[in-house]
Design a protein around this motif. Structure first.
Motif, PDB file in Angstrom:
ATOM      1  N   VAL A  73      21.834  93.631  34.364  1.00  0.00           N
ATOM      2  CA  VAL A  73      23.082  93.629  35.219  1.00  0.00           C
ATOM      3  C   VAL A  73      24.151  94.187  34.126  1.00  0.00           C
ATOM      4  O   VAL A  73      23.608  93.823  32.617  1.00  0.00           O
ATOM      5  CB  VAL A  73      23.798  92.340  35.929  1.00  0.00           C
ATOM      6  CG1 VAL A  73      22.745  91.494  37.356  1.00  0.00           C
ATOM      7  CG2 VAL A  73      23.494  91.350  35.529  1.00  0.00           C
ATOM      8  N   ASP A  77      28.427  90.538  34.184  1.00  0.00           N
ATOM      9  CA  ASP A  77      27.509  89.127  34.859  1.00  0.00           C
ATOM     10  C   ASP A  77      26.698  88.399  34.227  1.00  0.00           C
ATOM     11  O   ASP A  77      25.751  87.976  35.461  1.00  0.00           O
ATOM     12  CB  ASP A  77      27.551  90.350  36.230  1.00  0.00           C
ATOM     13  CG  ASP A  77      28.845  90.484  36.617  1.00  0.00           C
ATOM     14  OD1 ASP A  77      29.019  91.995  37.832  1.00  0.00           O
ATOM     15  OD2 ASP A  77      29.483  89.499  37.338  1.00  0.00           O
ATOM     16  N   ARG A  78      25.846  89.034  33.316  1.00  0.00           N
ATOM     17  CA  ARG A  78      24.982  88.180  33.404  1.00  0.00           C
ATOM     18  C   ARG A  78      24.453  86.966  33.265  1.00  0.00           C
ATOM     19  O   ARG A  78      23.655  86.409  33.551  1.00  0.00           O
ATOM     20  CB  ARG A  78      24.546  89.019  31.710  1.00  0.00           C
ATOM     21  CG  ARG A  78      22.968  88.407  31.134  1.00  0.00           C
ATOM     22  CD  ARG A  78      22.228  89.685  30.146  1.00  0.00           C
ATOM     23  NE  ARG A  78      22.597  91.010  30.097  1.00  0.00           N
ATOM     24  CZ  ARG A  78      22.837  91.612  28.797  1.00  0.00           C
ATOM     25  NH1 ARG A  78      22.777  91.312  27.578  1.00  0.00           N
ATOM     26  NH2 ARG A  78      23.319  93.148  29.066  1.00  0.00           N
ATOM     27  N   LYS A  80      26.460  84.597  34.590  1.00  0.00           N
ATOM     28  CA  LYS A  80      26.050  84.104  36.357  1.00  0.00           C
ATOM     29  C   LYS A  80      24.865  84.032  36.620  1.00  0.00           C
ATOM     30  O   LYS A  80      23.841  83.327  37.212  1.00  0.00           O
ATOM     31  CB  LYS A  80      27.322  84.335  36.822  1.00  0.00           C
ATOM     32  CG  LYS A  80      28.392  84.125  36.510  1.00  0.00           C
ATOM     33  CD  LYS A  80      29.515  85.053  37.547  1.00  0.00           C
ATOM     34  CE  LYS A  80      29.262  84.144  38.398  1.00  0.00           C
ATOM     35  NZ  LYS A  80      30.363  84.687  39.312  1.00  0.00           N
ATOM     36  N   VAL A  81      24.173  85.644  36.599  1.00  0.00           N
ATOM     37  CA  VAL A  81      22.652  85.578  36.987  1.00  0.00           C
ATOM     38  C   VAL A  81      21.723  84.854  36.359  1.00  0.00           C
ATOM     39  O   VAL A  81      20.182  84.418  37.173  1.00  0.00           O
ATOM     40  CB  VAL A  81      22.807  87.557  36.661  1.00  0.00           C
ATOM     41  CG1 VAL A  81      21.139  87.499  37.008  1.00  0.00           C
ATOM     42  CG2 VAL A  81      23.473  88.038  37.523  1.00  0.00           C
ATOM     43  N   ASP A 313      29.966  86.273  26.264  1.00  0.00           N
ATOM     44  CA  ASP A 313      30.750  87.446  26.903  1.00  0.00           C
ATOM     45  C   ASP A 313      31.206  88.065  26.224  1.00  0.00           C
ATOM     46  O   ASP A 313      31.550  89.658  26.536  1.00  0.00           O
ATOM     47  CB  ASP A 313      31.080  87.121  28.712  1.00  0.00           C
ATOM     48  CG  ASP A 313      30.131  86.259  28.867  1.00  0.00           C
ATOM     49  OD1 ASP A 313      30.678  85.659  29.970  1.00  0.00           O
ATOM     50  OD2 ASP A 313      29.025  86.483  29.177  1.00  0.00           O
ATOM     51  N   ASP A 343      36.607  80.498  36.880  1.00  0.00           N
ATOM     52  CA  ASP A 343      35.182  80.336  36.696  1.00  0.00           C
ATOM     53  C   ASP A 343      35.147  78.909  35.782  1.00  0.00           C
ATOM     54  O   ASP A 343      34.241  78.294  36.705  1.00  0.00           O
ATOM     55  CB  ASP A 343      35.232  81.626  35.754  1.00  0.00           C
ATOM     56  CG  ASP A 343      32.490  81.496  36.357  1.00  0.00           C
ATOM     57  OD1 ASP A 343      32.293  81.069  37.784  1.00  0.00           O
ATOM     58  OD2 ASP A 343      32.227  81.044  34.869  1.00  0.00           O
TER      59      ASP A 343
END
Length: 534
Positions: A73, A77-78, A80-81, A313, A343
């Motif tokens: 991804v 987004d990495r 969160k995944v 990030d 977040d």
């Protein structure tokens, strides 16, 4: 100015606090596993360097590891995944961590996950470490973090593995928990086991016998993880000088190389210097020294609902964009900072909810532990006994159903004179299947039978033998092969039997009669019953 730091090894039986100065071991203290006594037992030692970093190595029984492929991804987004997948892999109250191994298959990334349950005395020790003024170095599982210690102690001149898997196996005793085994497969953590260590007063011969039994039990475990006879396996054993001779005299079936060190010798080999007394038996300080001297950690654990921070990030994002996009990057960072703040708020709410769930789970756990304490036996020891019993049951054969099937097929046409059993499949390298029952093992039965007294003609003997073969095939069913290895023959020396299984007639002749034998002679036939492996 000398740089000092602490490493705290936490186990189910004890804790060990090691102080290192410029990478060398300066001192070590043994403490109770109860965090309520931490200030009393370790406070004075920690007060010697309140600015030194402190890291925690968890060496308890309950540790979980798993490899999992995640879809690729976007950079933003990495995290969160990754957090979502590791929470699904290890639900409940856990300290979790993830380590990127490399590219997976079909546009995925391969990660190694690790988790340590937040139960028992672990939360108390975490709170104690958090209360210290020292800089925090993080929390780590000893097996996942120090798996590279095995390669450092294994022979450097061993030939490269060109075919099959490469296994490395470390066996050592830690005073914090017991006999710790760490196994790597192709450079990655594959399995770790923690079992009861032999008592310190055990004679060397008995000690060696107990260690090699644990080694063989571990080989049975890793067969289920892909180990096959012939795979390269380098074994490293850490023990006392008194036990080295007894261990060196053993035959370690399956090991390509066996390296036996004392913990002191191992410290000198890997370049961490002296780790204490030369005759010490325990490896806790060795693990602490190796961890402190590695420089870069592999798999930190966290109690947070999310893994990593916004800084991670942004750092990945900086590598992804070109220098000429600096203006767009600045705008993106501002927007991302606002989103990260939102977040963080959502994550904080999720943490508060999880704290409530944790309190409820702690209450439930306390009730269950109270019930566990009323049992007349040690649950952890019983689980180990059951695992050993399961390993011992693999390959056993239940004879009663086999004899019942043969008996049902006779129907008064014959009696069994002898039966010879042999076990093992066609492929001797095939690993045993986990949970395999006795009936699933490969075996061969050679049965010698005498036909009934009323059978006096050769053609009748052949027909009865064929019926017996058909009933045996029907009785044993799919997965078995029944074949006649010796056709019916009479015991008279003057007789000549002609005919075979593939002709419709068989004749027996001698000088005095045609097709008959004496009533006091019998026909004999042999069958072979084969069951292939699973």
């Amino acid at each position: 100015m000398a740089k000092g730091e602490f490493v705290l090894n936490i186990g189910d039986d004890n804790v060990v606090l090691t102080r290192l100065v410029d990478g060398g071991v300066a001192n070590a203290w043994l403490g109770s596993p109860d965090p309520a006594l931490a200030i009393e037992e370790l406070g004075e030692a920690l007060a010697t360097d309140t600015k030194g970093r402190i890291s925690v190595l968890v060496d308890t029984l309950d540790q979980s590891f798993k490899e999992e492929e995640l879809p690729k991804v976007g950079i933003l987004d990495r995290r969160k995944v990754l957090s979502r997948h590791i929470a699904m892999a290890f639900p409940g109250a856990n300290m979790r961590g993830a380590h990127l191994i490399g590219p997976g298959s079909k546009n995925t990334l391969l990660y190694q996950f690790a988790a340590v349950p937040l139960d028992g005395r672990i939360p108390g020790w975490m709170d104690f470490v958090d209360s210290l003024p020292n800089q925090k170095g993080g929390v780590f599982a000893v097996a996942a973090e120090n798996v590279d210690l095995i390669a450092a102690l294994a022979p450097k001149d061993a030939p490269p593995v060109e075919q099959g898997n490469h296994w490395r196996h470390l066996i050592g005793i830690n005073v914090t928990g017991g006999l710790r085994q760490i196994i790597e497969k192709n450079g990655r953590l594959c399995l770790t086991r923690l079992t009861q260590a032999p008592p310190p007063e055990t004679p060397p011969d008995e000690f060696a016998d107990m260690i090699i039994r644990d080694f063989r039990a571990t080989i049975t475990y890793i067969r289920r993880l892909g180990y096959a006879v012939g795979d390269a396996l380098d074994l490293v054993v850490l023990t006392t000088p008194e036990n080295k001779g007894a261990l060196d005299a053993l035959t370690w079936d399956g090991a390509r190389s066996v390296s036996i060190y004392t913990p002191y010798e191992a410290g000198a080999t890997i370049g961490v210097g002296s780790i204490g007394k030369e005759d010490q038996a325990y490896c806790d300080v060795l693990h602490a020294a190796w961890f402190a001297n590695k420089g870069r950690t592999r798999l930190p654990l966290t109690r947070s609902a999310a893994l990593g921070t916004a800084k991670d990030d942004l750092r990945e994002l900086a590598f992804a964009v070109a220098p000429y996009a600096a203006g767009l990057l600045a705008a993106a960072v501002v927007g991302w900072t606002g989103w990260a703040g939102y977040d963080t708020f959502v994550t904080s709410s999720a943490n508060a909810q999880m704290e409530q769930q944790l309190a409820a789970l702690k209450h439930t756990l306390a009730e269950e532990q109270a019930k566990l304490g009323l049992l007349p036996y040690d649950a952890a020891r019983m689980r180990n006994v059951l695992e050993v019993n399961s390993s011992l049951e693999i390959g056993k054969l239940d004879y009663a159903p086999l004899f019942q099937t043969i008996s049902s097929a006779l129907q008064n046409d014959a009696v069994v004179l002898s039966a010879k059993f042999s076990t093992g499949g066609a492929d001797p390298n095939a690993p045993p299947q986990p949970g395999g029952a006795a009936s699933k093992s490969a075996y061969t039965i050679d049965v010698n039978m005498r036909l009934a007294d009323v059978i006096t003609r050769a053609d009748e003997a052949v027909q009865v033998a064929r019926r017996l073969e058909a009933r045996l095939n029907a009785g044993f069913g799919k997965g078995h092969t029944v074949k006649m290895t010796k056709e019916p023959v009479a015991a008279q020396a003057s007789q000549a039997l002609t005919g075979n299984l593939f002709s419709s007639e068989a004749n027996a002749t001698d000088s005095s009669s045609q097709g008959n034998v004496s009533r006091d002679e019998h026909f004999f036939v042999e069958f072979q019953i084969t069951k292939a492996g699973p």
